[in-house]
Scaffold this motif. Structure first.
Motif, PDB file in Angstrom:
ATOM      1  N   ALA A  92      26.028 -41.370   2.753  1.00 22.69           N
ATOM      2  CA  ALA A  92      26.941 -41.739   1.742  1.00 22.69           C
ATOM      3  C   ALA A  92      28.253 -41.078   2.059  1.00 22.69           C
ATOM      4  O   ALA A  92      28.012 -40.688   0.223  1.00 22.69           O
ATOM      5  N   GLY A  93      28.507 -40.224   2.790  1.00 27.19           N
ATOM      6  CA  GLY A  93      29.156 -38.978   2.693  1.00 27.19           C
ATOM      7  C   GLY A  93      30.019 -39.052   3.486  1.00 27.19           C
ATOM      8  O   GLY A  93      30.881 -39.708   3.575  1.00 27.19           O
ATOM      9  N   TYR A  94      30.807 -37.382   2.613  1.00 28.65           N
ATOM     10  CA  TYR A  94      32.460 -37.028   3.877  1.00 28.65           C
ATOM     11  C   TYR A  94      32.577 -36.712   4.672  1.00 28.65           C
ATOM     12  O   TYR A  94      31.530 -35.327   4.841  1.00 28.65           O
ATOM     13  N   ARG A 180      33.145 -32.882  16.139  1.00 29.38           N
ATOM     14  CA  ARG A 180      33.743 -32.456  16.948  1.00 29.38           C
ATOM     15  C   ARG A 180      33.293 -32.812  18.652  1.00 29.38           C
ATOM     16  O   ARG A 180      33.837 -33.249  19.008  1.00 29.38           O
ATOM     17  N   THR A 181      32.086 -32.160  18.215  1.00 31.06           N
ATOM     18  CA  THR A 181      31.492 -31.755  19.084  1.00 31.06           C
ATOM     19  C   THR A 181      29.601 -32.382  18.679  1.00 31.06           C
ATOM     20  O   THR A 181      29.117 -32.374  20.098  1.00 31.06           O
ATOM     21  N   LYS A 182      29.604 -32.781  17.916  1.00 36.11           N
ATOM     22  CA  LYS A 182      28.468 -32.953  18.029  1.00 36.11           C
ATOM     23  C   LYS A 182      28.081 -34.755  17.617  1.00 36.11           C
ATOM     24  O   LYS A 182      28.558 -34.990  17.160  1.00 36.11           O
ATOM     25  N   PRO A 183      27.094 -35.453  18.867  1.00 32.65           N
ATOM     26  CA  PRO A 183      27.101 -36.915  18.348  1.00 32.65           C
ATOM     27  C   PRO A 183      26.378 -37.341  16.421  1.00 32.65           C
ATOM     28  O   PRO A 183      26.196 -36.238  16.272  1.00 32.65           O
ATOM     29  N   SER A 184      27.410 -38.297  15.870  1.00 35.05           N
ATOM     30  CA  SER A 184      27.141 -37.812  15.120  1.00 35.05           C
ATOM     31  C   SER A 184      26.880 -39.493  14.303  1.00 35.05           C
ATOM     32  O   SER A 184      27.595 -40.381  14.887  1.00 35.05           O
ATOM     33  N   TRP A 185      25.980 -39.866  13.198  1.00 35.47           N
ATOM     34  CA  TRP A 185      25.332 -41.228  12.503  1.00 35.47           C
ATOM     35  C   TRP A 185      26.180 -41.105  11.356  1.00 35.47           C
ATOM     36  O   TRP A 185      26.231 -40.306  10.463  1.00 35.47           O
ATOM     37  N   GLY A 186      26.512 -42.567  11.061  1.00 29.25           N
ATOM     38  CA  GLY A 186      26.751 -42.474   9.268  1.00 29.25           C
ATOM     39  C   GLY A 186      26.983 -43.263   8.481  1.00 29.25           C
ATOM     40  O   GLY A 186      26.410 -44.801   9.463  1.00 29.25           O
ATOM     41  N   LEU A 187      26.057 -44.047   7.631  1.00 32.08           N
ATOM     42  CA  LEU A 187      25.778 -44.853   6.761  1.00 32.08           C
ATOM     43  C   LEU A 187      26.300 -45.439   5.997  1.00 32.08           C
ATOM     44  O   LEU A 187      26.417 -43.993   5.082  1.00 32.08           O
ATOM     45  N   VAL A 188      27.089 -46.193   5.464  1.00 33.01           N
ATOM     46  CA  VAL A 188      27.804 -46.161   4.570  1.00 33.01           C
ATOM     47  C   VAL A 188      27.157 -47.780   3.151  1.00 33.01           C
ATOM     48  O   VAL A 188      26.365 -48.235   3.739  1.00 33.01           O
ATOM     49  N   ALA A 189      27.039 -46.640   1.945  1.00 32.54           N
ATOM     50  CA  ALA A 189      26.000 -47.912   1.012  1.00 32.54           C
ATOM     51  C   ALA A 189      27.612 -48.631   0.290  1.00 32.54           C
ATOM     52  O   ALA A 189      28.222 -47.980  -0.590  1.00 32.54           O
ATOM     53  N   SER A 190      27.046 -49.420   1.051  1.00 27.91           N
ATOM     54  CA  SER A 190      27.950 -50.636   0.503  1.00 27.91           C
ATOM     55  C   SER A 190      28.581 -51.057  -1.032  1.00 27.91           C
ATOM     56  O   SER A 190      29.465 -51.528  -1.544  1.00 27.91           O
ATOM     57  N   ALA A 191      27.151 -50.580  -1.435  1.00 31.25           N
ATOM     58  CA  ALA A 191      26.948 -50.938  -3.367  1.00 31.25           C
ATOM     59  C   ALA A 191      27.812 -49.759  -3.583  1.00 31.25           C
ATOM     60  O   ALA A 191      27.597 -49.490  -5.004  1.00 31.25           O
TER      61      ALA A 191
END
Length: 241
Positions: A92-94, A180-191
């Protein structure tokens, strides 16, 4: 697995919270054989906070999986350039790009409702004749905006024990973007009612992240710890650990 080869997960909290927000995730990670650090972020300014977290990362022997929640996502966007960081995980980040501030990214989307609940309080700045400004969430508004699916008694404690964020952090541009250079994962908090979920989606999509969505309030680490841990473990596995 040798100690130096085992990844360390560094958990970076955000604004209006502290490292105790990861209390339900840490046992999940340690049970899976990962080492964990959850440092206290000063929350005084984006560049300074990132420099502090970078110093924590440099002190770790071996690879790091760097995890950032909320404002902590902006912090890891800078600190994640450290050489031993193998992956980034946003909760849930920027996910800022170079030259972009929190205010600019957030300003492109409808307000989540957080803005009208913010409280501004002066604090002394050593060596300066001018005070700084702390930003926090009104205590009575905190549970509904920040922690709607967290136990009410815990949400009440969190509301009165906030770690404020210095206002200047909202306007500081990111000098680098580690995704840009590191593999990344993201979690969306949909509520999410603290950050508009579309802000999270936009940043993650722009960065080309592997993304999951979880039906959760902003405090996804407390309400959905297993989902959070699984995403972190996926990042660790995908980087060879």
């Amino acid at each position: 697995m040798p100690r130096h080869a085992r990844p360390t997960v560094v958990l970076v909290h955000g604004a209006f919270a502290d490292a105790s927000g990861f209390a339900r995730v840490v046992p999940e990670l340690t049970a899976a054989g990962l080492d964990v650090l959850a440092p206290a972020v000063p929350n005084r300014g984006l560049v300074d906070d990132a420099a502090y977290i970078a110093s924590v990362i440099r002190a770790v022997e071996g690879p790091v999986i760097l995890v950032g929640h909320s404002y902590g996502g902006a912090v890891i966007t800078l600190a994640g350039t450290e050489d031993n960081v193998r992956a980034l995980v946003y909760l849930a980040g920027y996910a800022l790009k170079e030259g972009e501030s929190l205010g600019e990214l957030q300003g492109g989307f409808p307000d989540s409702g957080l803005g009208e609940a913010l409280v501004y309080t002066p604090f002394p700045v050593p060596g300066s004749g001018e005070p700084g400004t702390d930003v926090s969430v009104a205590v009575d508004r905190f549970p509904a905006l920040f922690a709607a699916d967290v136990a009410p008694d815990l949400a009440a404690v969190l509301a009165v024990s906030q770690r404020p964020l210095a206002a200047r952090a909202f306007a500081e541009p990111a000098p680098v973007a580690a995704w840009r250079t590191k593999p990344s994962w993201g979690l969306v908090a949909s509520a999410d009612r603290t950050i508009n979920p579309d802000v999270e989606r936009y940043g993650y999509e722009r960065a080309g992240m592997t993304t999951v969505e979880v039906d959760s309030s902003h405090l996804v680490m407390l309400s959905q710890p297993k989902a959070v841990a699984e995403l972190i473990l996926e990042a660790a596995r995908s980087t060879g650990h």
